[in-house]
Design an enzyme around this catalytic site. Sequence first.
Site, PDB file in Angstrom:
ATOM      1  N   GLY A  70       0.675  -1.111   0.061  1.00  0.00           N
ATOM      2  CA  GLY A  70      -0.225  -0.022   0.253  1.00  0.00           C
ATOM      3  C   GLY A  70       0.812   1.379   0.142  1.00  0.00           C
ATOM      4  O   GLY A  70       0.400   2.238   0.366  1.00  0.00           O
ATOM      5  N   SER A  71       2.050   0.991  -0.560  1.00  0.00           N
ATOM      6  CA  SER A  71       2.939   2.348  -0.432  1.00  0.00           C
ATOM      7  C   SER A  71       2.205   3.549  -1.509  1.00  0.00           C
ATOM      8  O   SER A  71       2.173   4.787  -1.190  1.00  0.00           O
ATOM      9  CB  SER A  71       4.310   2.264  -0.975  1.00  0.00           C
ATOM     10  N   ASN A  72       1.630   3.166  -2.546  1.00  0.00           N
ATOM     11  CA  ASN A  72       0.994   4.020  -3.506  1.00  0.00           C
ATOM     12  C   ASN A  72      -0.386   4.784  -2.843  1.00  0.00           C
ATOM     13  O   ASN A  72      -0.605   5.796  -2.778  1.00  0.00           O
ATOM     14  CB  ASN A  72       0.826   3.413  -4.792  1.00  0.00           C
ATOM     15  N   LYS A  98     -15.788 -14.640 -11.407  1.00  0.00           N
ATOM     16  CA  LYS A  98     -15.228 -13.310 -11.201  1.00  0.00           C
ATOM     17  C   LYS A  98     -16.459 -12.486 -11.251  1.00  0.00           C
ATOM     18  O   LYS A  98     -16.266 -11.147 -10.522  1.00  0.00           O
ATOM     19  CB  LYS A  98     -14.486 -12.978 -12.427  1.00  0.00           C
ATOM     20  N   MET A 127      -3.447  -6.773  -7.720  1.00  0.00           N
ATOM     21  CA  MET A 127      -2.979  -7.750  -8.645  1.00  0.00           C
ATOM     22  C   MET A 127      -4.009  -8.736  -9.360  1.00  0.00           C
ATOM     23  O   MET A 127      -3.645 -10.016  -9.546  1.00  0.00           O
ATOM     24  CB  MET A 127      -1.986  -8.799  -7.756  1.00  0.00           C
ATOM     25  N   ARG A 128      -5.161  -8.250  -9.599  1.00  0.00           N
ATOM     26  CA  ARG A 128      -6.154  -8.989 -10.293  1.00  0.00           C
ATOM     27  C   ARG A 128      -6.812  -7.995 -11.580  1.00  0.00           C
ATOM     28  O   ARG A 128      -6.677  -6.715 -11.766  1.00  0.00           O
ATOM     29  CB  ARG A 128      -7.486  -8.909  -9.361  1.00  0.00           C
ATOM     30  N   LEU A 129      -6.592  -8.946 -12.865  1.00  0.00           N
ATOM     31  CA  LEU A 129      -7.357  -8.431 -13.987  1.00  0.00           C
ATOM     32  C   LEU A 129      -8.789  -7.832 -13.762  1.00  0.00           C
ATOM     33  O   LEU A 129      -9.650  -8.659 -13.241  1.00  0.00           O
ATOM     34  CB  LEU A 129      -7.091  -9.224 -15.116  1.00  0.00           C
ATOM     35  N   ASN A 169      -4.862   3.116 -13.588  1.00  0.00           N
ATOM     36  CA  ASN A 169      -3.798   2.190 -13.109  1.00  0.00           C
ATOM     37  C   ASN A 169      -2.419   2.806 -13.293  1.00  0.00           C
ATOM     38  O   ASN A 169      -2.206   3.571 -14.279  1.00  0.00           O
ATOM     39  CB  ASN A 169      -3.866   0.924 -13.710  1.00  0.00           C
ATOM     40  N   HIS A 228       1.726   1.172 -13.829  1.00  0.00           N
ATOM     41  CA  HIS A 228       2.367  -0.011 -13.812  1.00  0.00           C
ATOM     42  C   HIS A 228       3.961   0.262 -14.124  1.00  0.00           C
ATOM     43  O   HIS A 228       4.357   1.444 -14.481  1.00  0.00           O
ATOM     44  CB  HIS A 228       1.861  -0.578 -15.300  1.00  0.00           C
TER      45      HIS A 228
END
Length: 207
Positions: free
Chosen positions: A12-14, A66, A91-93, A108, A110
């Site tokens: 959770g740094s971001n 999903k 970490m999920r699409l 997002n 990346h």
Amino acid sequence: MKKIAVFASGSGSNYEAIIEAFHSLDSQQVEVSLLVCDKPQAYVIERAQKWATPTFVISAKEYESKEAFETVILKELEKANIDFIVLAGYMRLLGSTLLQAYMGRILNIHPSLLPAFPGKDALGQALEYGVKVTGITIHFVDEGMDTGPIVLQDTVTIDLHETKTSLAQKIQKLEHQHYPATILQCVTGEIVMEERKVKWVQKSNEL
């Protein structure tokens, strides 16, 4: 006031960089109103408790599909009147349930210069490939894996004896520098996605 949900799976740094930036602004334009986390043991949950951010923790393995998983999340977003989704180490699409509800309102970040090194372990991929420069990409989210319209990119140099740890530190510094400001610009409508392209509506202000 625009309400943001941050989706995160890890430390959770971001998330914390976003929270700190918005608090330093004392902004009346936007607030982080919800943390969505799919890993019950993730450290980001502890960070959210420190900042008193409402948190929704959900495990995908408890759902048969999903669609079922994301339907529950969508209900929480609607309950909290969320306007915009920010992925920060999630970490999920994302699937069609969330994409259809929030298309053009999901951002997002990346750790590579997309389209290079999409997906998991972008830092490891960059080191293995031997590139001299990598960086970060902030983009709107579409149906693909790290394929949405690019809003911003910035670079770092990979040194001769670079390690994954040292490269991660360089990347995090860039992420924390750029992500909060870019989020603010997108959420307040200075930068938008129209017809799968990025459009700058007016000159951006610095955070």
